[in-house]
Design an enzyme around this catalytic site. Structure first.
Site, PDB file in Angstrom:
ATOM      1  CG  ASP A  78      16.576  14.470 107.248  1.00 47.89           C
ATOM      2  OD1 ASP A  78      17.684  14.374 107.932  1.00 47.89           O
ATOM      3  OD2 ASP A  78      15.473  14.844 107.428  1.00 47.89           O
ATOM      4  NE  ARG A  83      25.031  16.393 111.918  1.00 49.24           N
ATOM      5  CZ  ARG A  83      25.136  15.690 112.910  1.00 49.24           C
ATOM      6  NH1 ARG A  83      23.904  14.630 112.970  1.00 49.24           N
ATOM      7  NH2 ARG A  83      26.236  15.278 113.306  1.00 49.24           N
ATOM      8  NE  ARG A 102      11.754  15.375 103.543  1.00 50.94           N
ATOM      9  CZ  ARG A 102      11.946  14.015 104.203  1.00 50.94           C
ATOM     10  NH1 ARG A 102      13.160  14.166 104.836  1.00 50.94           N
ATOM     11  NH2 ARG A 102      11.406  13.088 104.120  1.00 50.94           N
TER      12      ARG A 102
END
Length: 283
Positions: free
Chosen positions: A69, A67, A217
């Site tokens: 974001d 997945r 990130r």
């Protein structure tokens, strides 16, 4: 980012006239609320499942490699679905063109092919590869790259960032860089973390067996702190001693991150790889 599946994504066993289909997917995540379907919000999974169901006239349920974001992009995302063999055969030749006509312009299916029943987009993956793009040019990112390149107001020391990145390689508990999920491990093997400057462009290239929620990130955010001179080179690696999220690690903006590739083993090794990965996730 870049996190893994929740339990609402299927782990199916094809059979009874079904064929497993691998889908290669690209998207501009700017206006999308991440991968996973959410009521009332545009998501990659939601757009894809609606488009495929419209073309095939058959409900579909996608299993994805990882997945992403809200705001994160992909050029090399992978998912799979199980379809009746006759249905896929009837649509295979023109599937990409028909799906393109239904999908919005920020989502694309770039490939669709039947694969062995042992292929699992999630559990079969050997590695995921991301690129994070920054520019410290006074003018900001070029207009044609504004969606996938973050403008940074301070000059970055890419050489210091690269030194810090090298200290993070290998298998570690990356709890300091992950948003905790109940029952999910934060132990990951970071295969590659490079920082490369090309003129005003700084690219952070990250590869791992898998990434936990917000890990890429957060790693980029820690490296930026080094690049700005606010933290020493050894600071990002020192956080690996923590067993919880480090509150002082900034999370880099989503728009600079792109999933560029997912690696899989040869067909003969797919079943063993999936079994091993499931054991690790459940352990």
């Amino acid at each position: 980012m870049e996190h893994q599946h929740a339990t609402d994504e299927p782990v199916t066993a094809p059979g009874g006239g079904l064929v497993r289909v691998r889908l290669d997917i690209a998207y501009d995540g700017t206006a999308l609320h991440g991968w996973a379907r959410q009521p009332g919000l545009r998501t990659v999974q939601g757009e894809l499942e609606l488009a495929l169901a419209t073309v095939l006239r058959h409900d579909v349920d996608l299993t994805v490699a990882g997945r992403t974001d809200a705001g994160v992009h992909a050029t090399g995302q992978v998912a799979h679905i199980d379809l009746p063999a006759e249905l896929f055969a009837a649509h295979e030749r023109r599937l990409l063109r028909r799906v393109r006509g239904v999908l919005p312009p920020d989502v694309a299916v770039t490939g669709a092919r039947a694969v062995t029943a042992d292929f699992d987009a999630r559990f079969g993956a050997l590695g995921r590869h991301y690129v994070y793009r920054l520019t410290d040019a006074d003018a900001g990112p070029p207009p044609l790259r504004r969606a996938d390149t973050v403008g940074w107001s301070r000059t970055l020391d890419a050489a210091a960032m690269a030194l810090a990145a090298g200290l993070l390689l290998g298998q570690h508990d990356f709890a300091a860089y992950c948003r905790r999920r109940e029952g999910a491990t934060t132990i990951r093997t970071l295969l590659d973390l490079d920082v490369v400057r090309d003129g005003d462009l700084v690219e952070v290239r990250a590869s791992a067996d898998a990434f936990c929620h917000s890990m890429v990130r957060s790693l980029v955010g820690a490296l930026i702190a080094v690049g700005e001179g606010r933290r020493p080179v050894g600071w990002p690696a020192s956080l690996l001693e923590l067993r919880q999220r480090a509150n002082d690690v900034p999370v880099a903006p989503a728009g600079g991150l792109t999933l560029v590739r997912v690696d899989y083993p040869a067909d003969a090794q797919l079943a063993a790889r999936a079994q091993l990965t499931r054991a690790r996730r459940d352990g």
